[in-house]
Design an enzyme around this catalytic site. Structure first.
Site: not given
Ligand code: NI
Length: 192
Positions: A45, A50, A98-99, A140-141, A144
């Site tokens: 995701g 991000q 998470c990236l 989670h997304e 963000h």
């Molecule tokens: Ni993330």
């Protein structure tokens, strides 16, 4: 085009992202680039903040995990202007990464079922209920786009224990196979 991924400490990750309209400049290209960025960094995701775009957009392709989580079968979707309208079910714990928080993996407790309203990539309104791991990834997304990171769901003690790791991330002192965007430019050979 692969975007650099904003990491912990970058202010864009803390902004509440803005809704978009179908005429948003370059939208189809942004979505295409977000897929490319996500696949390049082995994510399932990715949210627009991000990649330093404070807009309410995220993409999810959970299909690499469908053997472990059948609810992710064929789960490849674009979410625009999403709004979680209901959180139900038991709170369940599972580890997340998470990236934007490379090197960190922690258990996060979340409701097991959510109902979300959003627009798909053609701006058609959709209302769906997800459970299991699909509900987790979507939350989670979605977080963000609200300026929330998964570490915000941890206890203050746990968060304190991550402090030095977080500082390292914000200085770009992490070894990752994708390009990152740190809060301040990294000056080669110099420590801030
Ligand atoms: Ni993330």
């Amino acid at each position: 085009m692969v975007y650099p991924v904003a990491v912990y400490g970058h202010p864009v990750l803390r902004k509440v992202a803005k809704e978009i309209t179908p005429d948003h400049e370059g939208l189809s290209g942004i979505i295409e680039n977000m897929w490319e960025t996500m696949y390049k960094s082995d994510g399932i995701g990715l949210a627009a903040p991000q990649v330093n775009k404070s807009i309410r957009l995220f993409v999810i392709d959970g299909t690499p995990l469908e053997d472990d989580f059948p609810e992710l079968k064929d789960f490849k979707k674009v979410f625009i202007n999403a709004n979680i309208v209901e959180r139900t079910g038991d709170e369940v714990t599972h580890d997340e990464g998470c990236l934007s928080l490379p090197t960190i993996r922690e258990d996060v407790k979340r409701p097991s079922q959510i109902t979300i309203e959003y627009l798909d990539e053609n701006f058609n309104p959709v209302k769906e209920t997800y459970s299991g791991f699909a509900a987790r990834v979507v939350q989670h997304e979605y977080d963000h786009t609200e300026g929330i990171l998964f570490i915000d769901h941890l206890s203050p003690l746990k968060k304190r224990l991550l402090k030095s790791k977080l500082n390292k991330i914000s200085r770009g002192e992490v070894d990752v196979n994708y390009k990152i965007l740190t809060p301040l430019p990294v000056i080669k050979g110099k420590r801030r």
